[in-house]
Design an enzyme around this catalytic site. Structure first.
Site, mmCIF file in Angstrom:
data_model
loop_
_atom_site.group_PDB
_atom_site.id
_atom_site.type_symbol
_atom_site.label_atom_id
_atom_site.label_comp_id
_atom_site.label_asym_id
_atom_site.label_seq_id
_atom_site.Cartn_x
_atom_site.Cartn_y
_atom_site.Cartn_z
ATOM 1 N N GLY A 268 19.058 -21.672 8.924
ATOM 2 C CA GLY A 268 20.336 -22.264 8.512
ATOM 3 C C GLY A 268 21.145 -21.340 7.621
ATOM 4 O O GLY A 268 22.057 -21.784 6.920
ATOM 5 N N TYR B 163 16.962 -27.515 5.720
ATOM 6 C CA TYR B 163 17.929 -27.629 6.819
ATOM 7 C C TYR B 163 18.065 -29.091 7.255
ATOM 8 O O TYR B 163 19.161 -29.602 7.455
ATOM 9 C CB TYR B 163 17.431 -26.756 7.977
ATOM 10 C CG TYR B 163 18.286 -26.761 9.233
ATOM 11 C CD1 TYR B 163 19.313 -25.837 9.392
ATOM 12 C CD2 TYR B 163 18.043 -27.672 10.262
ATOM 13 C CE1 TYR B 163 20.078 -25.824 10.553
ATOM 14 C CE2 TYR B 163 18.802 -27.663 11.417
ATOM 15 C CZ TYR B 163 19.818 -26.733 11.563
ATOM 16 O OH TYR B 163 20.582 -26.723 12.714
ATOM 17 N N ARG C 122 23.048 -21.823 18.520
ATOM 18 C CA ARG C 122 22.374 -22.164 19.769
ATOM 19 C C ARG C 122 22.485 -23.672 19.991
ATOM 20 O O ARG C 122 23.358 -24.132 20.709
ATOM 21 C CB ARG C 122 20.916 -21.677 19.723
ATOM 22 C CG ARG C 122 20.192 -21.703 21.056
ATOM 23 C CD ARG C 122 18.765 -21.209 20.887
ATOM 24 N NE ARG C 122 17.990 -22.045 19.996
ATOM 25 C CZ ARG C 122 17.211 -23.051 20.365
ATOM 26 N NH1 ARG C 122 17.061 -23.324 21.640
ATOM 27 N NH2 ARG C 122 16.535 -23.770 19.476
ATOM 28 N N ARG D 45 13.310 -24.490 6.706
ATOM 29 C CA ARG D 45 13.398 -25.339 7.892
ATOM 30 C C ARG D 45 11.996 -25.610 8.414
ATOM 31 O O ARG D 45 11.080 -24.798 8.182
ATOM 32 C CB ARG D 45 14.193 -24.548 8.938
ATOM 33 C CG ARG D 45 14.583 -25.329 10.133
ATOM 34 C CD ARG D 45 15.361 -24.455 11.103
ATOM 35 N NE ARG D 45 15.971 -25.295 12.119
ATOM 36 C CZ ARG D 45 16.588 -24.837 13.178
ATOM 37 N NH1 ARG D 45 16.725 -23.538 13.370
ATOM 38 N NH2 ARG D 45 17.107 -25.671 14.055
ATOM 39 N N HIS E 281 16.838 -12.177 3.459
ATOM 40 C CA HIS E 281 15.640 -12.826 4.011
ATOM 41 C C HIS E 281 14.408 -12.395 3.220
ATOM 42 O O HIS E 281 13.286 -12.752 3.569
ATOM 43 C CB HIS E 281 15.441 -12.437 5.481
ATOM 44 C CG HIS E 281 16.440 -13.059 6.420
ATOM 45 N ND1 HIS E 281 16.914 -14.325 6.255
ATOM 46 C CD2 HIS E 281 17.038 -12.573 7.549
ATOM 47 C CE1 HIS E 281 17.771 -14.600 7.233
ATOM 48 N NE2 HIS E 281 17.858 -13.557 8.023
ATOM 49 N N TRP F 296 24.955 -21.280 8.338
ATOM 50 C CA TRP F 296 25.556 -22.525 7.845
ATOM 51 C C TRP F 296 25.748 -22.454 6.328
ATOM 52 O O TRP F 296 26.832 -22.751 5.799
ATOM 53 C CB TRP F 296 24.625 -23.675 8.224
ATOM 54 C CG TRP F 296 25.178 -25.051 8.125
ATOM 55 C CD1 TRP F 296 26.477 -25.412 7.867
ATOM 56 C CD2 TRP F 296 24.446 -26.268 8.279
ATOM 57 N NE1 TRP F 296 26.579 -26.776 7.871
ATOM 58 C CE2 TRP F 296 25.355 -27.333 8.120
ATOM 59 C CE3 TRP F 296 23.104 -26.570 8.552
ATOM 60 C CZ2 TRP F 296 24.971 -28.675 8.224
ATOM 61 C CZ3 TRP F 296 22.721 -27.897 8.659
ATOM 62 C CH2 TRP F 296 23.642 -28.944 8.488
HETATM 63 P P1 A3P Z 1 18.829 -23.229 16.692
HETATM 64 O O1 A3P Z 1 18.413 -21.940 17.287
HETATM 65 O O2 A3P Z 1 17.692 -24.200 16.542
HETATM 66 O O3 A3P Z 1 19.987 -23.854 17.369
HETATM 67 P P2 A3P Z 1 20.299 -18.727 10.907
HETATM 68 O O4 A3P Z 1 21.697 -19.045 10.560
HETATM 69 O O5 A3P Z 1 19.378 -18.713 9.726
HETATM 70 O O6 A3P Z 1 20.208 -17.520 11.754
HETATM 71 O O7 A3P Z 1 19.749 -19.961 11.756
HETATM 72 C C1 A3P Z 1 20.257 -20.215 13.025
HETATM 73 C C2 A3P Z 1 19.958 -21.642 13.372
HETATM 74 O O8 A3P Z 1 20.864 -22.489 12.675
HETATM 75 C C3 A3P Z 1 20.187 -21.894 14.857
HETATM 76 O O9 A3P Z 1 19.302 -22.965 15.194
HETATM 77 C C4 A3P Z 1 21.641 -22.324 14.858
HETATM 78 O O10 A3P Z 1 22.022 -23.026 16.002
HETATM 79 C C5 A3P Z 1 21.693 -23.179 13.608
HETATM 80 N N1 A3P Z 1 23.051 -23.270 13.047
HETATM 81 C C6 A3P Z 1 23.975 -22.283 12.957
HETATM 82 N N2 A3P Z 1 25.088 -22.749 12.385
HETATM 83 C C7 A3P Z 1 24.877 -24.057 12.114
HETATM 84 C C8 A3P Z 1 25.686 -25.078 11.529
HETATM 85 N N3 A3P Z 1 26.913 -24.850 11.130
HETATM 86 N N4 A3P Z 1 25.143 -26.305 11.405
HETATM 87 C C9 A3P Z 1 23.878 -26.557 11.808
HETATM 88 N N5 A3P Z 1 23.071 -25.634 12.388
HETATM 89 C C10 A3P Z 1 23.560 -24.392 12.527
#
Ligand code: A3P
Length: 316
Positions: free
Chosen positions: A67, A217, A282, A150, A128, A70
């Site tokens: 997340g 998350y 995704r 998460r 990270h 986000w």
């Molecule tokens: P999924 O692959 O399960 O869809 P990070 O940002 O740490 O790289 O994590 C990516 C994950 O957060 C992905 O999960 C992505 O789809 C989800 N994600 C990205 N933006 C988001 C948002 N605004 N709200 C909720 N989930 C989000």
């Protein structure tokens, strides 16, 4: 690591570390108990040595795919709410990762000691890196860290999709899901072991609740309005009653929502170095692991998490 770089003590140190191939074919090295991608080992050590934290800095920390994108969008919006209106914010034209740089993938990438003095307060960085690898000045200063974690099963599945989609090692074939899962359970994955990463920030949030805010998350998915208020409060950018009445929290939440960010042109078509912006968005769901992992795999992780985190209060 490139041979040409093998000419100073960072590279000498690197040569002493155990290495393993990650499931996507890229190499990891074990540094202070954590499996770091080899390509960012040098930036990690450089940031440990040179990063000079300010009390006003804000650090967004996470395991990959938890997340981070986000959280970056939310914190950027909270902090800059008086600089940009919702319909003029740079988030509409830039991916959140372009607005909040990673220490190890951007700031110290290819530059052992970048000049960060000219960046105005509050500086927002992300990482990270586990708590144990953070530069001392971060730990010693009054700067604050927001950590997001998460469900490990969703993190594993999300990461697997991300690495396969952004396959950088052209000649490397990704391992099948069972082998990859096996490595995950052994803690061998980028910035793993998962539980140690999580526990470093968990304990620091308990020991010093002004230093680290520990988020999940799943909690953000459940109640984003509550979470935005909590984050704003923690980073010292409290949302006033007046702002609440104006619906600012809902506006920020909508702006940073998965659906909104995913559908912006920059996030559909743009690229961040070698990474497609679209791969940061995704599904954005809780529990997607059930589509890929068997109940016995889930049980195994559950047992591992219970064993590693029992009594910590980090899991219920
Ligand atoms: P999924 O692959 O399960 O869809 P990070 O940002 O740490 O790289 O994590 C990516 C994950 O957060 C992905 O999960 C992505 O789809 C989800 N994600 C990205 N933006 C988001 C948002 N605004 N709200 C909720 N989930 C989000």
């Amino acid at each position: 690591m490139e041979k040409t770089e093998v000419d100073d003590d960072i590279n000498e140190l690197f040569e002493t570390l155990p290495q393993e191939r990650n499931w996507d074919g890229r190499w990891l090295c074990q540094y202070k108990g954590f499996w770091c991608p080899v390509r960012c080992f040098r930036p990690i050590v450089s940031s440990e040595r040179h990063f000079d934290a300010r009390d006003t800095d804000i650090l967004l920390a996470s395991m990959p795919k938890s997340g981070t994108t986000w959280l970056k969008a939310l914190v950027f919006s909270i902090i800059n709410r008086n600089n940009y209106s919702i319909d003029q914010t740079p988030l509409l034209t830039s991916n959140p990762h372009a607005l909040v740089p990673f220490l190890e993938f951007n700031v110290y990438w290819g530059n052992d000691n970048p000049d960060l003095d000219t960046i105005p307060n509050p500086r927002i960085f992300s990482t990270h890196m586990p708590y144990e690898l953070l530069p001392n000045t971060i730990l010693e200063s009054k700067c604050r860290a927001v950590y997001i974690c998460r469900n490990p099963l969703d993190q594993f599945i999300s990461h697997r999709h991300f690495l396969i989609e952004n396959k950088i090692e052209k000649d490397a074939e990704p391992l099948d899901i069972d082998e990859a899962f096996e490595m995950f359970c052994k803690g061998i994955h980028p910035f793993g072991p998962f539980w140690d990463h999580m526990m470093g920030y968990w304990h620091s949030s308990l020991n010093n609740s002004r230093k680290v805010l520990f988020l999940k998350y799943e909690d953000l998915k459940e109640d984003i309005v509550f979470s935005v208020k909590k984050i704003a409060e923690f980073i010292g950018f409290h949302l006033s009653e007046e702002e609440e009445k104006q619906g600012l929290i809902e506006q920020i939440s909508r702006l940073c929502s998965f659906e909104n960010l995913k559908n912006l042109e920059v996030n559909k078509l743009g690229k961040n170095r070698v990474i497609q912006n679209s791969s940061y968005f995704r599904k954005g769901e809780v529990g997607d692991w059930t589509n890929y992992l068997s109940p016995s795999m889930a049980e195994r992780i559950e047992e591992l998490m219970q064993m590693k985190l029992r009594g910590s209060g980090a899991i219920s």
